[in-house]
Design an enzyme around this catalytic site. Structure first.
Site, PDB file in Angstrom:
ATOM      1  N   LYS A  15      -1.571 -14.776  50.996  1.00 22.29           N
ATOM      2  CA  LYS A  15      -0.637 -14.303  49.951  1.00 22.29           C
ATOM      3  C   LYS A  15      -0.875 -15.061  48.633  1.00 22.29           C
ATOM      4  O   LYS A  15      -0.997 -14.460  47.573  1.00 22.29           O
ATOM      5  CB  LYS A  15       0.825 -14.482  50.416  1.00 22.29           C
ATOM      6  CG  LYS A  15       1.152 -13.734  51.709  1.00 22.29           C
ATOM      7  CD  LYS A  15       2.602 -13.887  52.127  1.00 22.29           C
ATOM      8  CE  LYS A  15       3.021 -15.294  52.508  1.00 22.29           C
ATOM      9  NZ  LYS A  15       2.371 -15.826  53.722  1.00 22.29           N
ATOM     10  N   ARG A  90      12.021 -12.960  52.420  1.00 19.71           N
ATOM     11  CA  ARG A  90      11.540 -13.345  53.742  1.00 19.71           C
ATOM     12  C   ARG A  90      12.543 -12.983  54.835  1.00 19.71           C
ATOM     13  O   ARG A  90      12.305 -13.266  56.003  1.00 19.71           O
ATOM     14  CB  ARG A  90      11.350 -14.847  53.749  1.00 19.71           C
ATOM     15  CG  ARG A  90      10.025 -15.320  54.265  1.00 19.71           C
ATOM     16  CD  ARG A  90      10.016 -16.802  53.993  1.00 19.71           C
ATOM     17  NE  ARG A  90       8.912 -17.491  54.502  1.00 19.71           N
ATOM     18  CZ  ARG A  90       7.872 -17.885  53.767  1.00 19.71           C
ATOM     19  NH1 ARG A  90       7.772 -17.556  52.510  1.00 19.71           N
ATOM     20  NH2 ARG A  90       6.938 -18.599  54.301  1.00 19.71           N
ATOM     21  N   ARG A 129      -7.187 -25.230  55.475  1.00 16.71           N
ATOM     22  CA  ARG A 129      -6.688 -25.147  54.093  1.00 16.71           C
ATOM     23  C   ARG A 129      -6.626 -26.533  53.451  1.00 16.71           C
ATOM     24  O   ARG A 129      -6.223 -27.515  54.072  1.00 16.71           O
ATOM     25  CB  ARG A 129      -5.289 -24.521  54.066  1.00 16.71           C
ATOM     26  CG  ARG A 129      -4.681 -24.591  52.659  1.00 16.71           C
ATOM     27  CD  ARG A 129      -3.531 -23.652  52.438  1.00 16.71           C
ATOM     28  NE  ARG A 129      -2.476 -23.801  53.411  1.00 16.71           N
ATOM     29  CZ  ARG A 129      -1.457 -22.967  53.508  1.00 16.71           C
ATOM     30  NH1 ARG A 129      -1.370 -21.920  52.701  1.00 16.71           N
ATOM     31  NH2 ARG A 129      -0.532 -23.161  54.425  1.00 16.71           N
ATOM     32  N   ARG A 162      -1.570 -29.641  53.357  1.00 20.01           N
ATOM     33  CA  ARG A 162      -0.122 -29.540  53.199  1.00 20.01           C
ATOM     34  C   ARG A 162       0.567 -30.174  54.397  1.00 20.01           C
ATOM     35  O   ARG A 162       0.107 -30.023  55.522  1.00 20.01           O
ATOM     36  CB  ARG A 162       0.274 -28.054  53.108  1.00 20.01           C
ATOM     37  CG  ARG A 162       0.756 -27.659  51.740  1.00 20.01           C
ATOM     38  CD  ARG A 162       0.880 -26.181  51.564  1.00 20.01           C
ATOM     39  NE  ARG A 162       1.834 -25.526  52.455  1.00 20.01           N
ATOM     40  CZ  ARG A 162       2.117 -24.241  52.399  1.00 20.01           C
ATOM     41  NH1 ARG A 162       1.537 -23.465  51.497  1.00 20.01           N
ATOM     42  NH2 ARG A 162       2.977 -23.702  53.238  1.00 20.01           N
ATOM     43  N   ARG A 173       6.508 -22.026  62.052  1.00 16.59           N
ATOM     44  CA  ARG A 173       6.490 -21.107  60.900  1.00 16.59           C
ATOM     45  C   ARG A 173       6.114 -19.697  61.359  1.00 16.59           C
ATOM     46  O   ARG A 173       6.678 -18.711  60.891  1.00 16.59           O
ATOM     47  CB  ARG A 173       5.501 -21.610  59.836  1.00 16.59           C
ATOM     48  CG  ARG A 173       6.059 -22.781  59.038  1.00 16.59           C
ATOM     49  CD  ARG A 173       4.993 -23.533  58.277  1.00 16.59           C
ATOM     50  NE  ARG A 173       4.219 -22.705  57.381  1.00 16.59           N
ATOM     51  CZ  ARG A 173       3.023 -23.040  56.908  1.00 16.59           C
ATOM     52  NH1 ARG A 173       2.473 -24.202  57.226  1.00 16.59           N
ATOM     53  NH2 ARG A 173       2.373 -22.236  56.103  1.00 16.59           N
TER      54      ARG A 173
HETATM   55  P1  AP5 Z   1      -3.153 -18.882  51.478  1.00 13.02           P
HETATM   56  O1  AP5 Z   1      -3.508 -17.977  50.355  1.00 13.02           O
HETATM   57  O2  AP5 Z   1      -2.694 -20.266  51.167  1.00 13.02           O
HETATM   58  O3  AP5 Z   1      -2.124 -18.152  52.479  1.00 13.02           O
HETATM   59  P2  AP5 Z   1      -0.564 -17.867  52.340  1.00 13.02           P
HETATM   60  O4  AP5 Z   1      -0.309 -16.546  52.966  1.00 13.02           O
HETATM   61  O5  AP5 Z   1      -0.134 -18.070  50.916  1.00 13.02           O
HETATM   62  O6  AP5 Z   1      -0.042 -19.002  53.300  1.00 13.02           O
HETATM   63  P3  AP5 Z   1       1.205 -19.982  53.241  1.00 13.02           P
HETATM   64  O7  AP5 Z   1       1.011 -20.909  54.412  1.00 13.02           O
HETATM   65  O8  AP5 Z   1       1.351 -20.606  51.881  1.00 13.02           O
HETATM   66  O9  AP5 Z   1       2.369 -19.030  53.501  1.00 13.02           O
HETATM   67  P4  AP5 Z   1       3.718 -19.381  54.068  1.00 13.02           P
HETATM   68  O10 AP5 Z   1       4.404 -18.101  53.872  1.00 13.02           O
HETATM   69  O11 AP5 Z   1       3.738 -19.923  55.438  1.00 13.02           O
HETATM   70  O12 AP5 Z   1       4.179 -20.653  53.158  1.00 13.02           O
HETATM   71  P5  AP5 Z   1       5.082 -20.770  51.862  1.00 13.02           P
HETATM   72  O13 AP5 Z   1       4.460 -21.757  50.973  1.00 13.02           O
HETATM   73  O14 AP5 Z   1       5.429 -19.420  51.315  1.00 13.02           O
HETATM   74  O15 AP5 Z   1      -4.443 -18.933  52.442  1.00 13.02           O
HETATM   75  C1  AP5 Z   1      -4.457 -19.774  53.581  1.00 13.02           C
HETATM   76  C2  AP5 Z   1      -5.862 -20.380  53.764  1.00 13.02           C
HETATM   77  O16 AP5 Z   1      -6.772 -19.330  54.094  1.00 13.02           O
HETATM   78  C3  AP5 Z   1      -6.432 -21.042  52.498  1.00 13.02           C
HETATM   79  O17 AP5 Z   1      -7.200 -22.140  52.894  1.00 13.02           O
HETATM   80  C4  AP5 Z   1      -7.324 -19.948  51.852  1.00 13.02           C
HETATM   81  O18 AP5 Z   1      -8.382 -20.498  51.101  1.00 13.02           O
HETATM   82  C5  AP5 Z   1      -7.803 -19.197  53.098  1.00 13.02           C
HETATM   83  N1  AP5 Z   1      -7.971 -17.764  52.885  1.00 13.02           N
HETATM   84  C6  AP5 Z   1      -7.164 -16.925  52.185  1.00 13.02           C
HETATM   85  N2  AP5 Z   1      -7.608 -15.656  52.267  1.00 13.02           N
HETATM   86  C7  AP5 Z   1      -8.727 -15.701  53.092  1.00 13.02           C
HETATM   87  C8  AP5 Z   1      -9.622 -14.692  53.578  1.00 13.02           C
HETATM   88  N3  AP5 Z   1      -9.494 -13.389  53.253  1.00 13.02           N
HETATM   89  N4  AP5 Z   1     -10.629 -15.082  54.401  1.00 13.02           N
HETATM   90  C9  AP5 Z   1     -10.769 -16.405  54.738  1.00 13.02           C
HETATM   91  N5  AP5 Z   1      -9.948 -17.400  54.285  1.00 13.02           N
HETATM   92  C10 AP5 Z   1      -8.931 -17.035  53.475  1.00 13.02           C
HETATM   93  O19 AP5 Z   1       6.436 -21.360  52.465  1.00 13.02           O
HETATM   94  C11 AP5 Z   1       6.513 -22.675  52.945  1.00 13.02           C
HETATM   95  C12 AP5 Z   1       7.916 -22.954  53.456  1.00 13.02           C
HETATM   96  O20 AP5 Z   1       8.875 -22.792  52.389  1.00 13.02           O
HETATM   97  C13 AP5 Z   1       8.420 -22.034  54.557  1.00 13.02           C
HETATM   98  O21 AP5 Z   1       7.998 -22.484  55.829  1.00 13.02           O
HETATM   99  C14 AP5 Z   1       9.945 -22.157  54.374  1.00 13.02           C
HETATM  100  O22 AP5 Z   1      10.423 -23.374  54.902  1.00 13.02           O
HETATM  101  C15 AP5 Z   1      10.094 -22.215  52.873  1.00 13.02           C
HETATM  102  N6  AP5 Z   1      10.266 -20.907  52.250  1.00 13.02           N
HETATM  103  C16 AP5 Z   1       9.417 -20.328  51.351  1.00 13.02           C
HETATM  104  N7  AP5 Z   1       9.897 -19.141  50.957  1.00 13.02           N
HETATM  105  C17 AP5 Z   1      11.073 -18.959  51.594  1.00 13.02           C
HETATM  106  C18 AP5 Z   1      12.027 -17.912  51.588  1.00 13.02           C
HETATM  107  N8  AP5 Z   1      11.857 -16.817  50.842  1.00 13.02           N
HETATM  108  N9  AP5 Z   1      13.118 -18.057  52.370  1.00 13.02           N
HETATM  109  C19 AP5 Z   1      13.303 -19.155  53.112  1.00 13.02           C
HETATM  110  N10 AP5 Z   1      12.436 -20.184  53.178  1.00 13.02           N
HETATM  111  C20 AP5 Z   1      11.325 -20.076  52.415  1.00 13.02           C
END
Ligand code: AP5
Length: 221
Positions: A15, A90, A129, A162, A173
């Site tokens: 994402k 979410r 990552r 991270r 998660r």
């Molecule tokens: P990356 O692009 O970082 O993936 P992502 O989907 O953004 O993953 P996240 O882990 O950031 O998502 P998340 O939803 O768990 O965490 P968030 O920060 O939102 O890619 C991942 C890896 O793969 C990278 O190394 C990249 O280079 C690689 N990659 C990407 N595309 C690729 C491809 N096509 N092929 C190969 N490699 C690839 O949330 C964190 C925490 O915040 C949550 O756990 C929760 O506690 C809280 N939180 C956030 N939002 C909310 C909400 N709305 N409500 C409640 N709690 C929330």
């Protein structure tokens, strides 16, 4: 015309990676609820401390706190023309609140783009990552490596893992995603906004499909 886009998908589905690439294509900012929460790390308030503790466990931040933080960000000037929403909404209540918020802001949701990957791929991507704590660029040690190992191409900062990317927290998660976020798939399918994308391909191959999906939705209105 405002263009609000939601990026949906499990942890590690790409994402954030795709959102950064879409910014240049669509000309609207990338708003990540996870990044907004991580930026609160330095704040010495009970709410900020509680949010960091919830994230460290891999659980979801309560809807009320999430909505306060995201709503404030959406009211900033650069989001007037729209935004790419990454990680928000979410939960179904967050999605319902977003509808109300966009109505107030005069915005319209163009699409909810679902990045589909397998559970095995979640583990592969998250374990490799690396992030730059200074400029927030995201890398993968194999799939998207920096030019010099463990050094950010953009600002030369040292790359880190991270803290919520440790395997036990990633499991939680993913569990939270299945129970609380996956219901949004049907929610947005019913609303006629869901576009499913095969995200098991290379990063560069996915972006054009996302851009085409958004453009066709925007042009249709
Ligand atoms: P990356 O692009 O970082 O993936 P992502 O989907 O953004 O993953 P996240 O882990 O950031 O998502 P998340 O939803 O768990 O965490 P968030 O920060 O939102 O890619 C991942 C890896 O793969 C990278 O190394 C990249 O280079 C690689 N990659 C990407 N595309 C690729 C491809 N096509 N092929 C190969 N490699 C690839 O949330 C964190 C925490 O915040 C949550 O756990 C929760 O506690 C809280 N939180 C956030 N939002 C909310 C909400 N709305 N409500 C409640 N709690 C929330």
């Amino acid at each position: 015309m405002t263009t609000f886009i939601i990026l949906l998908g499990p942890p590690g589905s790409g994402k954030g990676t795709q959102a950064e690439r879409l910014v240049g294509e669509l000309g609207v900012p990338h708003i990540s609820s996870g990044d907004l929460f991580r930026a609160m790390k330095e704040q010495d308030t009970p709410l900020a401390r509680e949010i960091q503790a919830i994230m460290a466990r891999g659980e979801l931040v309560p809807d009320s706190a999430t909505l306060r933080v995201v709503e404030a960000r959406l009211q900033e000037d650069d989001a007037r023309a729209g935004a790419i929403l990454d990680g928000f909404p979410r939960t179904v209540p967050q999605a319902e609140a977003l509808d109300g918020l966009l109505a107030e802001l005069g915005g319209r949701l163009a699409a909810a783009l679902l990045l589909n990957i397998t559970e095995d791929e979640v583990v592969t991507r998250i374990s490799g990552r690396r992030v730059c704590p200074a400029c927030e660029r995201v890398y993968h040690v194999v799939y998207n490596p920096p030019a010099a190992a463990e050094v950010c191409d953009g600002c030369s900062g040292a790359l880190l893992q991270r803290s919520d990317d440790e395997p036990r927290v990633v499991c939680e998660r993913y569990r939270q995603y299945l129970s609380k976020t996956a219901p949004l798939i049907e929610h947005y399918r019913d609303a006629g906004l869901l576009v499913e994308i095969d995200a098991m391909r290379q990063i560069e191959a996915i972006t054009p499909d996302l851009v085409a999906a958004v453009r066709s939705r925007v042009d249709a209105h």
